[in-house]
Design an enzyme around this catalytic site. Structure first.
Site, mmCIF file in Angstrom:
data_model
loop_
_atom_site.group_PDB
_atom_site.id
_atom_site.type_symbol
_atom_site.label_atom_id
_atom_site.label_comp_id
_atom_site.label_asym_id
_atom_site.label_seq_id
_atom_site.Cartn_x
_atom_site.Cartn_y
_atom_site.Cartn_z
ATOM 1 N N GLU A 34 -34.835 76.985 -38.062
ATOM 2 C CA GLU A 34 -33.927 75.997 -38.628
ATOM 3 C C GLU A 34 -33.204 76.681 -39.787
ATOM 4 O OE1 GLU A 34 -35.854 72.492 -40.089
ATOM 5 O OE2 GLU A 34 -33.982 71.680 -40.884
ATOM 6 N N ARG A 261 -50.144 80.404 -36.962
ATOM 7 C CA ARG A 261 -49.120 80.921 -37.844
ATOM 8 C C ARG A 261 -49.726 81.968 -38.766
ATOM 9 N NH1 ARG A 261 -45.894 76.888 -39.389
ATOM 10 N NH2 ARG A 261 -45.088 77.798 -41.277
ATOM 11 N N LYS A 271 -40.436 77.537 -46.394
ATOM 12 C CA LYS A 271 -39.075 77.670 -46.911
ATOM 13 C C LYS A 271 -38.833 76.707 -48.064
ATOM 14 C CE LYS A 271 -37.585 77.748 -42.622
ATOM 15 N NZ LYS A 271 -36.720 77.529 -41.473
HETATM 16 P P1 ATP Z 1 -41.230 76.823 -42.852
HETATM 17 O O1 ATP Z 1 -42.409 75.911 -42.978
HETATM 18 O O2 ATP Z 1 -41.369 78.092 -43.593
HETATM 19 O O3 ATP Z 1 -39.932 76.121 -43.080
HETATM 20 P P2 ATP Z 1 -40.792 76.456 -40.114
HETATM 21 O O4 ATP Z 1 -41.853 76.552 -39.084
HETATM 22 O O5 ATP Z 1 -40.250 75.136 -40.472
HETATM 23 O O6 ATP Z 1 -41.277 77.264 -41.354
HETATM 24 P P3 ATP Z 1 -38.626 77.393 -38.565
HETATM 25 O O7 ATP Z 1 -37.336 77.862 -39.093
HETATM 26 O O8 ATP Z 1 -38.654 76.140 -37.817
HETATM 27 O O9 ATP Z 1 -39.589 77.379 -39.793
HETATM 28 O O10 ATP Z 1 -39.356 78.532 -37.757
HETATM 29 C C1 ATP Z 1 -38.816 79.215 -36.655
HETATM 30 C C2 ATP Z 1 -39.942 79.748 -35.827
HETATM 31 O O11 ATP Z 1 -40.790 80.567 -36.588
HETATM 32 C C3 ATP Z 1 -40.789 78.611 -35.282
HETATM 33 O O12 ATP Z 1 -41.027 78.846 -33.925
HETATM 34 C C4 ATP Z 1 -42.051 78.686 -36.090
HETATM 35 O O13 ATP Z 1 -43.125 78.261 -35.330
HETATM 36 C C5 ATP Z 1 -42.126 80.169 -36.460
HETATM 37 N N1 ATP Z 1 -42.832 80.346 -37.726
HETATM 38 C C6 ATP Z 1 -42.540 79.766 -38.900
HETATM 39 N N2 ATP Z 1 -43.436 80.123 -39.849
HETATM 40 C C7 ATP Z 1 -44.321 80.948 -39.243
HETATM 41 C C8 ATP Z 1 -45.494 81.643 -39.675
HETATM 42 N N3 ATP Z 1 -45.937 81.556 -40.930
HETATM 43 N N4 ATP Z 1 -46.158 82.398 -38.780
HETATM 44 C C9 ATP Z 1 -45.713 82.499 -37.518
HETATM 45 N N5 ATP Z 1 -44.627 81.870 -37.046
HETATM 46 C C10 ATP Z 1 -43.930 81.095 -37.889
HETATM 47 MG MG MG Z 2 -39.274 73.717 -41.039
#
Ligand code: ATP
Ligand code: MG
Length: 761
Positions: A34, A261, A271
């Site tokens: 995102e 994760r 983020k």
């Molecule tokens: P954040 O909580 O940091 O905003 P998010 O999961 O909302 O992370 P996205 O931008 O939706 O962030 O993530 C894109 C992809 O990266 C998704 O498929 C998510 O599952 C993966 N991802 C995000 N954080 C991690 C992590 N700490 N380890 C492994 N994969 C991750």
């Molecule tokens: Mg997110």
């Protein structure tokens, strides 16, 4: 990204799909961030996995901006994401995709759901909807609008889309089952009204799809076969399937799989939290070299390969765990060690004058960039009467064992000559302001004809030719391993995460280009900053020190027993020698020996602890208070000391008696080892009774009987798996074990596995 064949549960799944010719054997994955912030180290794992699988199976991987939420997203983020993915070697198939491009198709499918009676417009308030949903113990209740006619629903939906209603007036919901055991399935929201400007679609849409509706459609529209996400989406999978199955048929029909994760010690990785650090000015921006963002890490000088190496090392698992940041640092050092030329720079200069060197003579020394490979290139380094060395390489009254420069002692200046210190110059307060030395003119190049070896080799620069540059010395951004474990993570910021110094670098480094990396001998790996460097005046970021400065040398030696530790004085000490030295120190001290023998303690372990008198006293007091000896020593040394991160013990709100009680909980089996580890952080932060903390965290009492009950439950719930396991499909142990571990949060995995194997018979 290389194509090393990896194998883990996802490759097992893909292999099985291919064996069954599902999707014609095709593999299409996607990385769907995102665009509401910069990517971080956690994302590097998802990137390595998705792009890696596509490579491994000659498939394709899409890069998709999951931009369905208009308010938090930004074009700057989109660009940073493309840059970061490309930097990690991710090669996406075709153009970058945007979920917002599918808004028309998603909307058309929503109308179809309405027409088929599978969705309805609900006009309750958000609060009413939430209250009507029920919870795990209570079924939900139907909305009074649930039975609107198809025509009425269609009309309302079209007017929602036309912008006739205010935010919050209506939502579109799936009509599934308000008593569904999975709360997410109780008529989930599909669309909400949001009069907001979107960074791509502008003002075209006053309604936006919810994640759980949009994501499966994005996958289906793009022909994704394996939709890989993190574990927290496990319960959403049922809804994912519902959406796919009620909008298709899709070929290929995507399926969602979850993996653990990546969480790293000493960092935060959401983020939202990273944005807070940026917005509140705790760091200089998203690409501040202390940030765990890919942009920050890159600017810090870390090569992409080191992150990929970490992803490889951590592997692909189904259980979340906290990865020791030491692993990342290990990958970084290993990579930079192979990659970086070695250069001369001094951070805290002490002038040194060679009294027997002619005033105007310049010797131009040709020094190889690589110590063991002269053929790989060298540069000229000027050497004159006035030099600079590192201030802490000199001691006026050297302690025992001092190997470096001191009055009357001789050292080697790297790649140059041997020099002996004859005297010091002093300032008004009597402080040492310079050294007077004699150079051995026969030792040019660093070897003397008589074969003698000084005990240390120091780095140096020519005082006149050296170029002063700004050096930024970075350290971990947080001073505790789990900054967001409880309370406000901001208070755990490490106040010393950035210090600046003036580096006096050898002349060749003044020509460094932004992004060039060097090892400054004996100081660390540095990179010329890509943002603040100007031509001829690089600003140097210290990527990492040469050694781990957080763990004490002895801890380090035991954690990497195979590697020799090159200490500052240039000596090589093997881990085994250190162990022996600690044990010998205990033997040599009557009191310590009595303590070790009286309590049956390992002498090496006690010796290591005893090098810190405060910890030794704490241990003695804890033993007095009845702590089990060996276990107490181990916990104090390995876990408590680790959590201290260099601070003195007395800063913690715990006392020896409380610690003794804590260790007894572990020794008596009242607190499983893994649970105790989880209790430790909060307990050390708060003090008081560890048992209380454990109870509050729900970790207390994961004893043998609880485990047996959980195992029995799992076996009852998973009869198919059980019979297949009994029929010899041993890999099902993993699935059963996983289910059991979820029931007994905090229990020791080995103990649960043993109970499981016992129960299976
Ligand atoms: P954040 O909580 O940091 O905003 P998010 O999961 O909302 O992370 P996205 O931008 O939706 O962030 O993530 C894109 C992809 O990266 C998704 O498929 C998510 O599952 C993966 N991802 C995000 N954080 C991690 C992590 N700490 N380890 C492994 N994969 C991750
Ligand atoms: Mg997110």
């Amino acid at each position: 990204m290389d194509v090393r064949a990896r194998s883990h549960f996802l490759t097992d799944i893909i292999d099985a799909d291919r064996a069954a010719s599902r999707h014609g054997g095709l593999v299409r994955t996607r990385f769907p961030p995102e665009p509401n912030g910069y990517l971080h180290i956690g994302h590097s794992k998802a990137i390595a996995l998705n792009f890696g699988l596509a490579r491994q199976y000659q498939g394709a991987c899409n890069l998709r901006m999951d931009d369905t939420n208009p308010v938090t997203e930004d074009v700057d983020y989109v660009q940073s994401i493309e840059r970061d993915v490309a930097w990690l070697g991710g090669r996406w198939d075709g153009e970058v995709r945007f979920a917002s491009d599918y808004f028309p198709e998603m909307y058309a499918l929503a109308e179809r759901l309405v027409r088929e009676g599978k969705a309805y417009v609900d006009s309750q308030t958000v609060e009413e909807i939430r209250a009507g949903r029920g919870d795990f113990n209570r079924p939900g209740t139907d909305s009074p609008f649930r039975n609107r006619s198809v025509d009425e629903n269609l009309d309302l939906l079209r007017r929602m889309r036309a912008g006739d209603f205010a935010d919050g007036a209506h939502v579109l919901r799936a009509r599934i089952d308000m008593a569904h055991p999975n709360v997410l399935m109780r008529d989930p929201l599909l669309y909400r009204i949001r009069h907001a400007h979107h960074h791509r679609s502008g003002d075209a849409w006053p309604i936006y799809p919810m994640y759980d509706y949009a994501h499966p459609l994005e996958d289906a529209i793009e022909g994704i076969t394996h939709s890989i996400c993190t574990l927290e989406f496990e319960t959403n999978r049922e809804l994912y399937d519902w959406v796919v199955d009620h909008t298709g048929p899709w070929d290929p029909r995507p399926r969602q799989y979850e993996f653990a994760r990546l969480a790293l010690g000493y960092t935060v990785m959401s983020k939202r939290k990273l944005l807070q650090l940026v917005k509140d000015g705790h760091v200089e921006g998203w690409d501040d070299p202390r940030m765990p963002t890919l942009a920050g890490i890159r600017r810090r000088g870390v090569p992409a390969e080191a992150l990929l190496e970490l992803a490889e090392m951590v592997g692909v698992a189904k259980h979340n765990s906290l990865v020791d940041i030491g692993k990342l640092e290990f990958c970084i050092r290993g990579d930079l060690e192979r990659r970086c030329k070695r250069a001369l720079a001094v951070l805290d200069p002490l002038p040194l004058t060679l009294t027997n060197w002619p005033d105007d003579l310049v010797d131009s020394l040709s020094i190889p960039w690589w110590p063991n490979d002269a053929a790989a290139g060298s540069r000229e380094v000027p050497f004159r009467k006035q030099l600079l060395i590192e201030r802490d390489d000199f001691a006026e009254s050297p302690p025992d064992g001092w190997k470096r420069l001191a009055p009357g002692r001789e050292v080697r200046l790297f790649g140059a000559y041997f020099v002996r210190c004859d005297g010091v110059e002093r300032g008004a307060q009597g402080e040492v302001t310079g050294l007077r030395c004699t150079v051995d003119l026969h030792s040019r190049g660093g070897a003397a004809p008589d074969g003698r070896h000084p005990s240390a080799t120091l780095h140096w620069v020519d005082a006149r030719a050296a170029v002063p540059c700004e050096a930024r010395l970075y350290d971990r951004l947080f001073s505790v391993e789990q900054p967001d474990a409880e309370g406000d993570f901001i208070r755990h910021l490490n106040p010393n995460s950035l210090t600046t110094a003036t580096a006096h670098v050898e002349p060749a480094l003044a020509r460094a280009q932004p992004g060039d990396r060097y090892q400054f001998m004996r100081l660390g790996f540095f990179v010329a900053d890509t943002v603040t460097s100007t031509p001829g005046a690089p600003v140097w970021n210290r990527t990492i020190t040469l050694r781990d400065t957080w763990t004490r040398p002895a801890d380090r030696a035991t954690s990497q027993p195979a590697r020799a530790d090159r200490s500052k004085s240039g000596q090589v000490t093997a881990a085994a020698d250190l162990e022996a030295a600690f044990a010998a120190a205990v033997d040599a001290d009557g009191e310590l020996r009595a303590l070790a023998e009286g309590h049956g303690l390992s002498k090496a372990a006690l010796g290591r602890l005893a090098s810190d008198p405060e910890r030794l006293q704490f241990l003695r007091d804890a033993l007095q208070a009845g702590a089990p000896a060996e276990l107490g020593l181990r916990w104090l040394q390995n876990e408590v000391a680790g959590a201290l991160a260099g601070r003195p013990l007395r800063q913690l709100p715990i006392d020896p008696a409380g610690f003794a009680a804590f260790v007894r909980l572990v020794a008596d089996g009242k607190l499983a080892h893994a649970a105790a580890k989880q209790v430790l952080g909060p307990w050390l932060a708060r003090g008081g009774d560890a048992a209380r903390v454990a109870a509050e965290l729900g970790l207390f009492g994961v004893g043998a009987s609880t485990i047996d009950v959980a195992v029995a439950d799992v076996l009852a719930e998973m009869p198919n798996e059980l019979s297949r396991l009994r029929a010899g499909e041993t890999k099902l142990v993993g699935a059963l074990l996983g289910a059991a571990l979820r029931k007994v949060k905090g229990a020791d995995a080995a103990q649960v596995r043993a109970a499981l194997l016992r129960a299976v018979g």
